[in-house]
Design a protein around this motif. Structure first.
Motif, PDB file in Angstrom:
ATOM      1  N   GLU A 539       1.002  -0.734   0.144  1.00  0.00           N
ATOM      2  CA  GLU A 539       0.485   0.217  -0.269  1.00  0.00           C
ATOM      3  C   GLU A 539       1.000   1.241   0.027  1.00  0.00           C
ATOM      4  O   GLU A 539       0.595   2.063  -0.922  1.00  0.00           O
ATOM      5  N   MET A 540       2.209   1.257   1.341  1.00  0.00           N
ATOM      6  CA  MET A 540       3.151   2.404   1.022  1.00  0.00           C
ATOM      7  C   MET A 540       3.513   2.749  -0.615  1.00  0.00           C
ATOM      8  O   MET A 540       3.790   3.955  -1.098  1.00  0.00           O
ATOM      9  N   LYS A 541       3.916   1.574  -1.193  1.00  0.00           N
ATOM     10  CA  LYS A 541       4.462   1.743  -2.350  1.00  0.00           C
ATOM     11  C   LYS A 541       3.328   2.312  -3.263  1.00  0.00           C
ATOM     12  O   LYS A 541       4.047   3.009  -4.830  1.00  0.00           O
ATOM     13  N   GLN A 542       2.016   2.354  -3.831  1.00  0.00           N
ATOM     14  CA  GLN A 542       1.280   2.293  -4.303  1.00  0.00           C
ATOM     15  C   GLN A 542       1.416   3.713  -3.811  1.00  0.00           C
ATOM     16  O   GLN A 542       0.933   4.656  -5.344  1.00  0.00           O
ATOM     17  N   ASN A 546       1.515   6.816  -6.863  1.00  0.00           N
ATOM     18  CA  ASN A 546       0.523   7.523  -7.245  1.00  0.00           C
ATOM     19  C   ASN A 546       0.832   8.874  -7.113  1.00  0.00           C
ATOM     20  O   ASN A 546      -0.074  10.087  -6.960  1.00  0.00           O
ATOM     21  N   ILE A 547       1.226   9.501  -5.844  1.00  0.00           N
ATOM     22  CA  ILE A 547       1.689  11.043  -5.959  1.00  0.00           C
ATOM     23  C   ILE A 547       2.276  11.673  -7.128  1.00  0.00           C
ATOM     24  O   ILE A 547       2.587  12.819  -7.208  1.00  0.00           O
ATOM     25  N   TYR A 548       3.129  10.714  -7.649  1.00  0.00           N
ATOM     26  CA  TYR A 548       3.377  10.729  -8.852  1.00  0.00           C
ATOM     27  C   TYR A 548       2.954  10.840 -10.149  1.00  0.00           C
ATOM     28  O   TYR A 548       3.564  11.023 -11.203  1.00  0.00           O
ATOM     29  N   ASN A 549       2.379  10.474  -9.989  1.00  0.00           N
ATOM     30  CA  ASN A 549       1.474   9.981 -11.152  1.00  0.00           C
ATOM     31  C   ASN A 549       0.257  10.304 -10.683  1.00  0.00           C
ATOM     32  O   ASN A 549      -1.174   9.406 -10.306  1.00  0.00           O
ATOM     33  N   THR A 554     -10.305   9.828  -6.880  1.00  0.00           N
ATOM     34  CA  THR A 554      -9.853  10.658  -6.289  1.00  0.00           C
ATOM     35  C   THR A 554      -9.488  10.733  -4.625  1.00  0.00           C
ATOM     36  O   THR A 554      -9.240  11.347  -3.607  1.00  0.00           O
ATOM     37  N   SER A 555      -9.102   9.173  -4.682  1.00  0.00           N
ATOM     38  CA  SER A 555      -8.420   8.970  -3.521  1.00  0.00           C
ATOM     39  C   SER A 555      -7.288   9.704  -2.955  1.00  0.00           C
ATOM     40  O   SER A 555      -7.103   9.216  -1.612  1.00  0.00           O
ATOM     41  N   ASN A 556      -6.179   9.845  -3.486  1.00  0.00           N
ATOM     42  CA  ASN A 556      -4.668  10.211  -3.847  1.00  0.00           C
ATOM     43  C   ASN A 556      -4.940  11.306  -4.191  1.00  0.00           C
ATOM     44  O   ASN A 556      -3.339  11.773  -4.060  1.00  0.00           O
TER      45      ASN A 556
END
Length: 600
Positions: A539-542, A546-549, A554-556
């Motif tokens: 989950e942390m890797k995902q 997501n914060i770069y892509n 709208t979750s992240n």
């Protein structure tokens, strides 16, 4: 009567065709013309600055090449002047030529190595007054013809090095102009002396300089050009107007060359340990023609944008005005009781429909009142729509202070009624709204104000979660929060995420810690941690991905927006990092520039 009414009254007295022309000129022609001029001027400036930068960069590149080459020649001359074996060779009185050749062959490896290893050297000769030495390879006897030359006399008198432009003719009668260094080699005695002459290779300059489309000219002092991209310029004084006597001349811009405007960059280089001046000229022959071509293209576009609509408007207004005149004449006849109307209209536009309505009105005069009533309904609908729009405009102009004052009134009512919790909640909400509204559209606020807003936000959350949320702020000693500028509303989404996803499902009290410290005297590190449920490694890797892509869900999106704001404002080396372990909590780190301190 206000200005608008006066304008409309005066405007209505003008014929429709003139009205259309007035609207065309005021609403289309004039704005488009000035916008096109602005775009043209801006484009010209951008391209002009671009070509100036190219010329300046190339000039600096060539200047660096010449500095390295001339400095290298000075070092070679310095090594040879301090070479004791060379001094001994030049001061020895040899019995015969064979003895000299034997001594030279024992020494010559040093000079041969210099010439073979350094491609910038075209030739290296040492002229000596020792009459026991004959011309042999790189050492030559300075006879009377050599000693009477100007360069030899200058080298004898001058204590250091100096440079000259020397003309050389090869066996095919091709002329070359080469940059040459002269230096007197000091001897232990004044009985004999020697002059060092090193000539720079034109091929070396060609290989180092000619690697782009710019045109380069190199000149020494007030001498003709010893190097040029075009061979025909070598040995001539280029048609350039600039100060050839200045020791530190520098100019970037348009210059006249061969009666043409040319983008240029001209600068002066003083070779190391020398009083001579090298003038470096970089010319770009494509720049000005391209700018002129761009100007002409934009001029054609502007003319097209202006003339084509003008022709269309002219033809249309002529056609429209003629039809209006026909309609006006027909209505005038009908108003005078002449109902003998010839149908001269064709088509389905508004004027044709008006003409048809006129015929219907004449045929069915009794339906006149119904038509008037219908017109009144249409007019009233328009008035209602206009009033509704005015109401919406007034509603949208409510001053945010009205909301603060209203909340304050509600708070006082709750406080008077003894409901302190409600009064406190309204007070916190008002402060939160004020901060958000005041920073909407702004680009920065102080870190202290942002942290004050976090305290207000957590205080609001405590109303919901009671004492299940604890907030701790750790600031590095000596760090002034009031002077550091930060993007507004940057930390609250992270704290909110920690409460919603990290602490909400916990039964025991949760803790949010914000730590602020300097790192490597270059970065400011803001750590926001919680002791919540945390995340698995997957989950942390995902989440970090997501914060770069950006994705459609709208979750992240909040973390993605924060990371993007930081990178867009401060640069790619700054941003967000997330670390987390399941059931151990989450750490969000923001890396910001430390130099973002507000000066007093």
């Amino acid at each position: 009567m206000n200005i608008q009414n006066r304008f409309l009254q005066a405007f209505s007295k003008v014929k429709v065709r003139k009205q259309l022309f007035f609207i065309y000129f005021s609403a289309l022609l004039i704005p488009v013309f000035f916008i096109c001029l602005f775009v043209l001027n801006n484009a010209r400036h951008i391209i002009y600055d671009h070509y100036e930068s190219i010329a300046s960069s190339d000039n600096l590149r060539v200047k660096s090449i010449m500095f390295d080459a001339t400095t290298n020649f000075y070092k070679i001359s310095e090594d040879l002047c301090n070479d004791k074996q060379l001094h001994k060779l030049l001061q020895t009185n040899f019995e015969n030529t064979k003895e000299y050749h034997t001594a030279y062959d024992k020494y010559t490896s040093r000079i041969s190595t210099l010439i073979s290893n350094d491609t910038s050297i075209n030739s290296l000769y040492i002229y000596t007054t020792n009459n026991s030495i004959t011309d042999y390879n790189n050492i030559k006897y300075a006879d009377v013809s050599i000693r009477d030359t100007e360069w030899f006399q200058t080298a004898v008198k001058k204590p250091g090095i100096f440079w000259e432009t020397v003309k050389r003719t090869d066996k095919y009668n091709n002329n070359y102009w080469e940059l040459t260094l002269y230096r007197k080699i000091p001897m232990a005695t004044d009985k004999n002396y020697a002059i060092l002459v090193i000539t720079m290779s034109t091929n070396y300059l060609n290989n180092r300089i000619e690697n782009n489309d710019l045109y380069t000219i190199l000149m020494l002092n007030e001498d003709p050009a010893f190097y040029s991209t075009s061979r025909e310029v070598m040995g001539t004084l280029p048609d350039l107007s600039f100060d050839r006597t200045s020791n530190y001349y520098k100019n970037v811009g348009v210059i006249q060359y061969k009666n043409n405007s040319t983008m240029s960059a001209i600068s002066t280089l003083k070779p190391y340990m020398s009083e001579n001046r090298l003038y470096i000229v970089s010319l770009n022959f494509q720049a000005i023609p391209y700018i002129k071509k761009l100007t002409l293209t934009y001029a054609v576009i502007i003319a097209s944008v202006i003339l084509i609509p003008f022709v269309l408007i002219f033809l249309y207004t002529k056609y429209f005005s003629a039809r209006v005149e026909i309609l006006r004449g027909t209505m005038h006849k009908a108003s005078n009781g002449d109902y003998n109307i010839i149908d001269a209209f064709h088509g389905d536009d508004e004027i044709s429909e008006t003409f048809s309505d006129l015929k219907i009105m004449i045929r069915k005069i009794k339906e006149k009142e119904a038509d008037i009533y219908k017109s009144q309904i249409t007019e009233q609908k328009f008035i209602n729509q206009q009033q509704e729009m005015e109401f919406k405009m007034l509603a949208s102009q409510i001053n945010p202070h009205f909301l603060y004052n209203t909340l304050e009134s509600i708070r006082m009512m709750a406080f008077t009624s003894g409901n302190r919790d409600v009064a406190t909640a309204i007070k916190l909400l008002g402060k939160s709204m004020r901060y958000v509204l005041e920073n909407t559209g702004t680009s920065s606020t102080t870190l202290k104000k942002e942290l004050d807003y976090i305290e207000i936000y957590i205080a609001i959350q405590k109303l919901r979660f009671d004492d299940r949320i604890q907030y701790i702020l750790n600031v590095q000693e000596g760090f002034d929060l009031g002077k550091y500028q930060i993007l507004p509303l940057l930390l609250q989404p992270i704290v909110e995420n920690a409460i919603i996803h990290g602490l909400r499902e916990m039964e025991e009290p949760g803790e949010i810690v914000i730590s602020i410290k300097e790192e490597e005297k270059e970065f400011l590190l803001i750590n926001i941690s919680d002791n919540g449920t945390g995340m698995t490694e997957e989950e942390m890797k995902q989440l970090n991905y997501n914060i770069y892509n950006k994705k459609n869900d709208t979750s992240n999106i909040g973390f993605y927006n924060i990371n993007q704001r930081i990178k867009l404002c401060y640069g790619a080396s700054y941003g967000m990092i997330i670390q987390s372990h399941k059931n151990e909590g989450t750490l969000v780190s923001l890396k910001l520039p430390l130099q973002n301190i507000q000066e007093e």
